[in-house]
Design a protein around this motif. Structure first.
Motif, PDB file in Angstrom:
ATOM      1  N   ARG A  37      -0.123  -0.353  13.880  1.00 16.55           N
ATOM      2  CA  ARG A  37      -1.215  -0.150  12.886  1.00 16.55           C
ATOM      3  C   ARG A  37      -2.156  -1.414  13.110  1.00 16.55           C
ATOM      4  O   ARG A  37      -3.448  -0.910  13.205  1.00 16.55           O
ATOM      5  CB  ARG A  37      -0.583  -0.387  11.451  1.00 16.55           C
ATOM      6  CG  ARG A  37      -1.722   0.161  10.417  1.00 16.55           C
ATOM      7  CD  ARG A  37      -1.126  -0.045   9.069  1.00 16.55           C
ATOM      8  NE  ARG A  37      -0.747  -1.348   8.879  1.00 16.55           N
ATOM      9  CZ  ARG A  37      -0.091  -1.895   7.752  1.00 16.55           C
ATOM     10  NH1 ARG A  37       0.051  -1.097   6.711  1.00 16.55           N
ATOM     11  NH2 ARG A  37       0.241  -3.117   7.462  1.00 16.55           N
ATOM     12  N   GLY A  39      -4.631  -0.381  15.755  1.00 14.50           N
ATOM     13  CA  GLY A  39      -5.295   0.845  15.671  1.00 14.50           C
ATOM     14  C   GLY A  39      -4.752   1.930  16.344  1.00 14.50           C
ATOM     15  O   GLY A  39      -5.539   3.264  16.244  1.00 14.50           O
ATOM     16  N   ARG A  40      -3.390   2.113  16.460  1.00 18.05           N
ATOM     17  CA  ARG A  40      -2.854   3.196  17.280  1.00 18.05           C
ATOM     18  C   ARG A  40      -2.266   4.213  16.200  1.00 18.05           C
ATOM     19  O   ARG A  40      -2.087   5.425  16.376  1.00 18.05           O
ATOM     20  CB  ARG A  40      -1.655   2.710  18.249  1.00 18.05           C
ATOM     21  CG  ARG A  40      -2.143   1.884  19.164  1.00 18.05           C
ATOM     22  CD  ARG A  40      -1.274   1.814  20.529  1.00 18.05           C
ATOM     23  NE  ARG A  40       0.004   1.194  19.718  1.00 18.05           N
ATOM     24  CZ  ARG A  40       0.417   0.082  19.695  1.00 18.05           C
ATOM     25  NH1 ARG A  40      -0.502  -0.996  20.236  1.00 18.05           N
ATOM     26  NH2 ARG A  40       1.649  -0.451  19.578  1.00 18.05           N
ATOM     27  N   VAL A  41      -2.180   3.858  15.061  1.00 17.53           N
ATOM     28  CA  VAL A  41      -1.356   4.476  13.922  1.00 17.53           C
ATOM     29  C   VAL A  41      -2.152   4.140  12.728  1.00 17.53           C
ATOM     30  O   VAL A  41      -2.577   3.256  12.382  1.00 17.53           O
ATOM     31  CB  VAL A  41       0.023   4.617  13.930  1.00 17.53           C
ATOM     32  CG1 VAL A  41       0.625   5.027  14.892  1.00 17.53           C
ATOM     33  CG2 VAL A  41       0.497   3.134  13.337  1.00 17.53           C
ATOM     34  N   THR A  42      -1.882   5.202  11.506  1.00 19.92           N
ATOM     35  CA  THR A  42      -2.337   4.755  10.279  1.00 19.92           C
ATOM     36  C   THR A  42      -1.245   4.698   9.313  1.00 19.92           C
ATOM     37  O   THR A  42      -1.015   3.953   8.714  1.00 19.92           O
ATOM     38  CB  THR A  42      -3.436   5.897   9.903  1.00 19.92           C
ATOM     39  OG1 THR A  42      -4.462   5.900  10.585  1.00 19.92           O
ATOM     40  CG2 THR A  42      -3.928   5.501   8.254  1.00 19.92           C
ATOM     41  N   TRP A  43      -0.440   5.567   9.075  1.00 23.29           N
ATOM     42  CA  TRP A  43       0.734   5.794   8.468  1.00 23.29           C
ATOM     43  C   TRP A  43       1.972   5.738   9.397  1.00 23.29           C
ATOM     44  O   TRP A  43       2.202   6.574  10.329  1.00 23.29           O
ATOM     45  CB  TRP A  43       0.699   6.850   7.444  1.00 23.29           C
ATOM     46  CG  TRP A  43      -0.614   6.955   6.288  1.00 23.29           C
ATOM     47  CD1 TRP A  43      -1.419   7.523   6.424  1.00 23.29           C
ATOM     48  CD2 TRP A  43      -0.786   6.024   5.519  1.00 23.29           C
ATOM     49  NE1 TRP A  43      -2.569   7.362   5.355  1.00 23.29           N
ATOM     50  CE2 TRP A  43      -2.008   6.059   4.869  1.00 23.29           C
ATOM     51  CE3 TRP A  43      -0.029   4.623   5.136  1.00 23.29           C
ATOM     52  CZ2 TRP A  43      -2.364   5.358   3.911  1.00 23.29           C
ATOM     53  CZ3 TRP A  43      -0.503   4.026   4.086  1.00 23.29           C
ATOM     54  CH2 TRP A  43      -1.644   4.083   3.471  1.00 23.29           C
ATOM     55  N   GLN A  56       5.231   7.911  10.189  1.00 20.53           N
ATOM     56  CA  GLN A  56       5.443   9.239  10.594  1.00 20.53           C
ATOM     57  C   GLN A  56       6.625   9.763  10.414  1.00 20.53           C
ATOM     58  O   GLN A  56       7.825   8.849  11.094  1.00 20.53           O
ATOM     59  CB  GLN A  56       4.953   9.811  11.704  1.00 20.53           C
ATOM     60  CG  GLN A  56       3.292   9.564  11.748  1.00 20.53           C
ATOM     61  CD  GLN A  56       2.601  10.188  12.867  1.00 20.53           C
ATOM     62  OE1 GLN A  56       3.077  11.422  13.306  1.00 20.53           O
ATOM     63  NE2 GLN A  56       1.366   9.856  13.221  1.00 20.53           N
ATOM     64  N   THR A  62       0.762  -1.193   0.029  1.00 23.64           N
ATOM     65  CA  THR A  62       0.050  -0.088   0.130  1.00 23.64           C
ATOM     66  C   THR A  62       0.871   1.108  -0.117  1.00 23.64           C
ATOM     67  O   THR A  62       1.870   1.483   0.882  1.00 23.64           O
ATOM     68  CB  THR A  62      -0.984   0.082   1.338  1.00 23.64           C
ATOM     69  OG1 THR A  62      -1.644  -1.239   1.093  1.00 23.64           O
ATOM     70  CG2 THR A  62      -1.782   1.113   1.291  1.00 23.64           C
ATOM     71  N   ARG A  95       2.909  13.838   7.637  1.00 18.84           N
ATOM     72  CA  ARG A  95       1.877  13.458   8.515  1.00 18.84           C
ATOM     73  C   ARG A  95       1.775  14.676   9.625  1.00 18.84           C
ATOM     74  O   ARG A  95       0.635  14.875  10.233  1.00 18.84           O
ATOM     75  CB  ARG A  95       2.063  12.166   9.222  1.00 18.84           C
ATOM     76  CG  ARG A  95       2.186  11.045   8.243  1.00 18.84           C
ATOM     77  CD  ARG A  95       0.911  10.734   7.278  1.00 18.84           C
ATOM     78  NE  ARG A  95       0.670  11.671   6.238  1.00 18.84           N
ATOM     79  CZ  ARG A  95       1.374  11.631   5.056  1.00 18.84           C
ATOM     80  NH1 ARG A  95       2.163  10.760   4.747  1.00 18.84           N
ATOM     81  NH2 ARG A  95       0.834  12.647   4.204  1.00 18.84           N
ATOM     82  N   TYR A 147       5.685  -0.807  13.667  1.00 17.73           N
ATOM     83  CA  TYR A 147       4.839  -0.025  12.906  1.00 17.73           C
ATOM     84  C   TYR A 147       3.678  -0.879  12.373  1.00 17.73           C
ATOM     85  O   TYR A 147       2.733  -0.629  12.634  1.00 17.73           O
ATOM     86  CB  TYR A 147       5.428   0.656  11.664  1.00 17.73           C
ATOM     87  CG  TYR A 147       4.282   1.068  10.786  1.00 17.73           C
ATOM     88  CD1 TYR A 147       3.404   2.054  10.879  1.00 17.73           C
ATOM     89  CD2 TYR A 147       4.257   0.503   9.484  1.00 17.73           C
ATOM     90  CE1 TYR A 147       2.411   2.491  10.198  1.00 17.73           C
ATOM     91  CE2 TYR A 147       3.167   0.718   8.724  1.00 17.73           C
ATOM     92  CZ  TYR A 147       2.335   1.832   8.770  1.00 17.73           C
ATOM     93  OH  TYR A 147       1.321   2.201   7.995  1.00 17.73           O
TER      94      TYR A 147
END
Length: 316
Positions: A288, A291-295, A297, A25, A32, A284
């Motif tokens: 992810r 659910g603590r981060v999306t991308w 940084q 992805t 960010r 990471y």
């Protein structure tokens, strides 16, 4: 905040291979963080001591690179060999010399320095014992069992040192409260990193197998400290090691976390600054999944690269 720091990274690039890495992805371009993350006190102190500013240092580094057309051509050539956008290499150089070092010399001057190092007797040792002999201890057997890839091997050695030797009494010996690189790879006590890309000898040893496979450069050994320093200092060689570090970070995030950071020079610059891309990619991925981060940084270093990307691209 801790979880964010564990997975630091980010940037943007527009013209180079625009294809996404297969099965990964694509991380969005840009920063960010709306504002620059905190700059470490050590960097601020070093800059203030030289009566300079980050903007002045950035401008000075850009000016040196703009004048050195031969170096820019070499960066482009080496980047193509490792299949990365050359702006990743520009970002790493500018970040290092803006925050972690106080000047950037011409490529020719680094070549001269490499020749000077060649005339000094160097040894990667602690207490008179070469690091290659030190890691023959039983504690390091698990490292050799993982295979002989130089990156995995030296990374494992580093972790065993931290876990089993650093600041400990072992077999009647009290070991230093220093990291592996500081303990064994600073025979001149002149800092932890050197040259155009501010590489450490340990990083060069880690990347040796990748560089050998990709560029055909010779195998290095910690027993020949002078050759390792030459690879660290000589731009004709060190550019390959810089590119290998950046390529390794891109591969780590693709393989471990399933994300493509190759379009984001701020992220690769962050990893170049922090190191341990495989461990960071693992953390990471876990953050992810929780659910603590999306991308991933960027840190302060990578944030600069992304925010000044048009200037960096103008050099190319």
């Amino acid at each position: 905040m801790v979880s964010l720091l564990l997975c630091l990274l980010t940037a943007a690039y527009t013209s180079y291979p625009a294809k996404a890495l297969a099965g990964a992805t694509v991380v969005p371009e840009g920063n960010r963080n709306a504002s620059q993350p905190r700059i470490p006190f050590s960097s601020a102190r070093r800059t203030a001591a030289n009566q300079s500013s980050y903007d002045a240092k950035f401008d000075r580094v850009v000016a040196v690179l703009r004048r050195d057309g031969s170096l820019i051509r070499s960066i482009k050539r080496v980047a193509a060999i490792y299949d990365i956008d050359p702006v990743h290499m520009i970002g790493a150089i500018i970040g290092e010399h803006t925050y972690n070092y106080d000047s950037l010399d011409s490529a020719q001057s680094y070549y001269v320095k490499a020749l000077a190092y060649a005339g000094i007797s160097l040894d990667f040792a602690y207490g008179g014992e070469n690091v290659e002999d030190f890691v023959q201890r039983d504690a390091f057997d698990t490292c050799r069992a993982q295979g002989r890839d130089s990156n995995r091997l030296w990374t494992c050695y580093e972790r065993v040192w931290e876990r089993s030797f650093r600041n400990r009494h072992v077999d009647g010996v009290r070991y230093a409260n220093k990291n592996f690189n500081e303990t064994f790879f600073q025979p001149l006590f002149a800092g932890q990193s050197f040259g155009l890309g501010q590489l450490s000898p340990l990083t060069v040893l880690k990347m040796n197998d990748r560089v050998k496979r990709t560029s055909g450069l010779p195998t290095l050994t910690a027993r020949d400290a002078n050759e390792v320093y030459r690879a660290t200092m000589d731009p004709t060689i060190s550019l390959h090691y810089m590119a290998a570090v950046l390529r390794d970070s891109i591969d780590a995030y693709r393989r471990v976390a399933g994300v493509d950071i190759s379009n984001n020079p701020g992220l690769t610059a962050t990893l170049y600054n922090l190191g341990d891309p495989w461990g960071r990619a693992t953390r990471y991925r876990e953050a992810r999944a929780a659910g603590r981060v999306t991308w991933p940084q960027e840190n302060y270093y990578g944030w600069l690269v992304n925010s000044r990307l048009s200037t960096l691209r103008s050099l190319l």
